[in-house]
Design an enzyme around this catalytic site. Sequence first.
Site, PDB file in Angstrom:
ATOM      1  CE1 TYR A  40      -3.669   2.554   0.818  1.00  0.00           C
ATOM      2  CE2 TYR A  40      -2.232   3.280   2.600  1.00  0.00           C
ATOM      3  CZ  TYR A  40      -3.346   3.473   1.808  1.00  0.00           C
ATOM      4  OH  TYR A  40      -4.138   4.581   1.984  1.00  0.00           O
ATOM      5  CG  ASP A  60       5.851   3.485   0.574  1.00  0.00           C
ATOM      6  OD1 ASP A  60       6.237   4.047   1.612  1.00  0.00           O
ATOM      7  OD2 ASP A  60       4.651   3.340   0.281  1.00  0.00           O
ATOM      8  CE  LYS A  64       1.943   6.588   7.896  1.00  0.00           C
ATOM      9  NZ  LYS A  64       1.094   5.555   8.372  1.00  0.00           N
TER      10      LYS A  64
HETATM   11  N1  HOZ Z   1      -1.516   1.358   6.998  1.00  0.00           N
HETATM   12  C1  HOZ Z   1      -1.830   2.740   6.897  1.00  0.00           C
HETATM   13  C2  HOZ Z   1      -0.597   3.515   6.729  1.00  0.00           C
HETATM   14  N2  HOZ Z   1       0.448   2.895   6.102  1.00  0.00           N
HETATM   15  C3  HOZ Z   1      -2.707   3.160   8.049  1.00  0.00           C
HETATM   16  C4  HOZ Z   1      -3.021   4.630   8.145  1.00  0.00           C
HETATM   17  C5  HOZ Z   1      -4.264   5.086   7.480  1.00  0.00           C
HETATM   18  O1  HOZ Z   1      -4.555   4.654   6.357  1.00  0.00           O
HETATM   19  O2  HOZ Z   1      -4.963   5.896   8.089  1.00  0.00           O
END
Ligand code: HOZ
Length: 432
Positions: free
Chosen positions: A148, A243, A271
């Site tokens: 993702y 990523d 982040k």
């Molecule tokens: N797994 C997502 C971030 N890599 C979680 C955060 C989100 O989508 O709010």
Amino acid sequence: MTEQRNNSRSATLFHQALAAIPGGVNSPVRAFRAVGGQPFFVESASGARIHTVDGLSLIDYVCTWGPAILGHAPRAVLEAIRETVGHGLSFGIPNPREVDMAESIKRFVPAVQKVRMVNSGTEATMSCVRLARGFTNRDLIVKFAGCYHGHVDSLLVKAGSGALTNGEPDSAGVPCALAALTITLPFNDKEAIRELFSRRGREIAAIILEPIPANAGLYLPEPGYLELLRHMCDAHGALLIFDEVMTGFRLGPGGAQELFGISPDLSAFGKVIGGGLPVGAFGGRADVMDYLSPSGPVYQAGTLSGNPLALAAGLTQLRELEHGGGWARLEQIGLAFEQLIREALVQTRTYATFHRIGSMFCLYFCEGPVRNLDDAMRSDRARFARFFHECLKRGVYFAPSQFEAGFLSLAHGEDELEATARVVREALAVSG
Ligand code: HOZ
């Protein structure tokens, strides 16, 4: 024991939220759809704990999905924000912290020769894809099932995280013509990548991947796999994009690329370098980055990019990690956590597969090996949901989906780990 009642403040707020916000949440993974029940609302967070609006205190293994690496609300970061806020909120013209951050990222990640700040990981990966297409003058992007990369149109194809959790790995709203330019392969499958490049190598602009996939749980690249991807890109004139939104500055100063000794052409970050404020960045080879406007023809921009508050928070977090021996301490905490989980699995005779690297982890309720999305899908998700709720009832909050990684922070001390060991043991025993 902590339990959410129907008349709780969280329940009332969620009821209100459902009428005003799609699904009641501002990001789908928060909705608890995969585990059932309703999300709780948070009043505040400090150290390893989050405090709900109903007065519950939970040991938190989500850590705001990664960035709370020092723990929640670390004093040094709060002070940096307080000090910076007095000078203004946003300038829309260069400020010195942008140079400081760019130089820090370059120092930590040698493959990054030039870097540009953005406001989220999604923006970072989206910009990498456009830049790779502009630089190579090719259209095809290769990604991996279960990886993702934020909610980027081109990358919402067989995606992980909330897209997978909610059963929408191929999102509606992405034009077929665009999705057709994204080729998805199984992770860790060397033959699949060789075969694709032998057929279409000249059309491929880039391979994009999480070098440690952490949006379908957490699994690792097998020996030689990242090397093969690097080789294929070099041999066919494609770019390799890592990523590192979750792994960057978390697994070590140089992220997964340092750990595995592979230099990507471009890297996306997010982040963690915002220390809890909204930040992302992407960077890499100078000749590729110079393709960006205003030096080059690929357009990319952002009014709030390089925001002084976000950079003050991020720079302070990086400094704390570097000077406080943060990464070594995170490894010790990770090791202690792994031991407690493995002991609990043995004591409760639970057949499961536990993965950990540094301060990231995942527990799959299936036998191993788990090396790609198909394997991750074998996990007993109903069992995961029961385990999740039994832990939550007892004051331990894991991510509300089998397909999310867990995170540890420097604030997870002995007390939290001991309490977690007891809770995990009990939850495994009653959720089997
Ligand atoms: N797994 C997502 C971030 N890599 C979680 C955060 C989100 O989508 O709010």
